[in-house]
Scaffold this active site. Sequence first.
Site, short mmCIF file in Angstrom:
data_model
loop_
_atom_site.label_atom_id
_atom_site.label_comp_id
_atom_site.label_asym_id
_atom_site.label_seq_id
_atom_site.Cartn_x
_atom_site.Cartn_y
_atom_site.Cartn_z
N LYS A 148 0.85 -1.18 0.00
CA LYS A 148 0.00 0.00 0.00
C LYS A 148 0.90 1.24 0.00
O LYS A 148 2.03 1.13 0.45
CB LYS A 148 -0.93 -0.02 1.20
CG LYS A 148 -0.35 0.55 2.50
CD LYS A 148 -1.42 0.77 3.53
CE LYS A 148 -1.02 1.87 4.46
NZ LYS A 148 -1.83 2.07 5.62
N HIS A 240 -7.85 -0.57 4.98
CA HIS A 240 -8.00 -1.49 6.11
C HIS A 240 -9.44 -1.57 6.64
O HIS A 240 -10.01 -2.65 6.79
CB HIS A 240 -7.07 -1.09 7.25
CG HIS A 240 -5.64 -0.97 6.86
ND1 HIS A 240 -5.02 -1.91 6.07
CD2 HIS A 240 -4.69 -0.04 7.13
CE1 HIS A 240 -3.75 -1.55 5.88
NE2 HIS A 240 -3.55 -0.43 6.51
#
Length: 483
Positions: A148, A240
Site C-alpha cells: 500500500k 483497512h
Amino acid sequence: MVSRVIPVEPFDLVIFGGTGDLARRKILPALYRRFCDGQMPSEARIIGAARTQQSAGDWRGWVGEALEEFVAAARREPQTVAAFLERLDYLAVDAKGDGGWQELCDRMREGVVQAFYFSVAPSLFGDLAERLHQFGIARADARIVVEKPFGTDLASARALNRTLSEYFSETQIYRIDHYLGKETVQNLMAVRFGNVLFEPLWNTQYVDHVQITVAESVGVGGRGAYYDQSGAMRDMVQNHLMQLLCLTAMEPPSRFEPDAVRDEKLKVIRALDPVLPEDIVRGQYKASDKGPSYREDAENEASRTESFIAMKLHVANWRWNGTPFYLRTGKRLKSRKSEIVIHFKEPPHSIFDEDAGSRANVLSIRLQPDEGIDLRVTIKEPGPGGMRLIDVPLDMSFAEALGADGADVPDAYERLIMDVIRGNQTLFMRGDEVEAAWAWTDPIIEGWTKRGDRPFPYDAGSAGPEEALMLLHKDGRRWREIG
Ligand code: NAD
C-alpha cells in the site's frame, strides 16, 4: 497447541526495497519465523534488491541486526539464524536504470516458484514491472506483491492497475493489505461460516449496529509531511477499515477461494450508500505532554487533513437495511486498539422485572493488541436477591485458549508471504475491489474539500472529538471504550 506446518514449494523471492524499513521490521522477520517453524524448504532463496551498493555479506549482517531487534530472543538460536542468513543473497539494482538487471536475470533459477516483492515507493512499481519484463526475468507464472498505498484516488489506482496489467495478469498480482493476514480477521470468517450459531442472526433483524475501530496511540511523528497528503480516510479507511467492513458484511461465499470471497467483498463496497456530510466527523489532535499537535507534526499550520475520522455507513441490501456500521480510526488516541464489534438487539420481550435489567449480546473481534474473540452473554447474577441480570464474557483469547504465548500468534506478514508462495490470492485485494473502494472514497473527500470543512481539534489521549461521540449519541448509541 499442535501446529501443523506444511512446507511450501522451493522459491526465489526477490525483495525490491530489501534495505528499507518495511523489509527490516516486517518482511524479513516474518520470513525468519516461517523458516524457524520449518515451513521454508532448504532450496528456498531470498534475494534483497535495492539501490545501495553492498555485498551479500553486508546485507546478511544488516538482516541479522534486524532479526535481533524484531524477533523474540527465544526464537533466535545462533545456528538457526546462521542457517537462515545462508539463504540470503543481495544485488544492487536501479529501478529507474539498467544497473543490476542482467545479473538478477542470471541468478534466477528454473523450476522454483518465482516471487517479486515490490517494497518500494509506489511511483517505482511501473518501472520494476517493466524491467522484469524487458530483461526477461519474470516468467509467466511469476508473482508480484505490491504494498500500500495502491493509488491515492480512483484515477491513480486505475492507472497503476493498467500499468501492472501490461506485464502481469491479475492472477499474478498480490495487492497486500496486512489486516487481511491477521489471525482474528480470518477467524471472523471461521466464526461466521464455520458455526451455525451466528449466521442466522447476522442480519438487520438481530444486529442493532456494528462498530469498527482502529485506534492508535502514536501520532504521525516523523512521517507527518507524507501523512498530510493522505489523511486517515486514504491511509486507513479506504483500505483497512473497508476490508474489515467487507468481511463483516459480505454474503457467505460459495467456497473459501480467491474469486468467490473477493466477489462477495466487492458487492459490499458497491452496495454502500453515499455518506451524508452530517454522518462524517473529522479531527486533528492537539498538542499535549505526549508531543506536538497534528499541525506541528505535519509542518503545516493551515492543514485541513484529518488525523481522526468517524463515520456512519449504510450497506444498502436486504441483509443490512436499517443496521448502521460505525467506523472510526485515528492517531494519538487513548490507546492502541482495533476491533470489530457486533451489537445485537435486545430480546424482543423481557420476561423479567424491570429491576432485573435487560442486556444485548455483544460479539467483539479484537485485532490488536491481544487478538481474540469475546461474546458477552446475559446470565443471572449469582447468589440470593432475586433475578438480576448481568452480562459476562465468553472469552476466547488466542494466547490463552490455544496455549500459545502472545508472541507465537503468527504475524500477518508470515501468512501472507507464504500465501504468495502457495499461489493463494484469497487474502489479497483484486484490482476491481481497490478501484471500487476508491470510487466510493473519492466523492466523500471531494465533498468535504468543496465545502471547506475543517477538522475538529481533539485532546491527545482521548477518544477523538466530542462530535464523534455525538454521532452515536444522536442515534441513542455509544461507542465502546478505547482502552
Ligand atoms: P523505505 O524508504 O524505508 O525503503 C525504500 C527502499 O526502496 C530502499 O530499500 C531503497 O533502496 C529502495 N529504492 C528506492 N529507490 C530505488 C531505486 N531507484 N531502485 C531500487 N531501489 C530503490 O520505504 P519502506 O518504509 O520500506 O516502504 C516500502 C513500501 O512499503 C512503500 O510502498 C510503503 O508505502 C509501503 N509500506 C511501508 C510500511 C512501513 O511500515 N514501512 C507500511 C505499509 C506500507
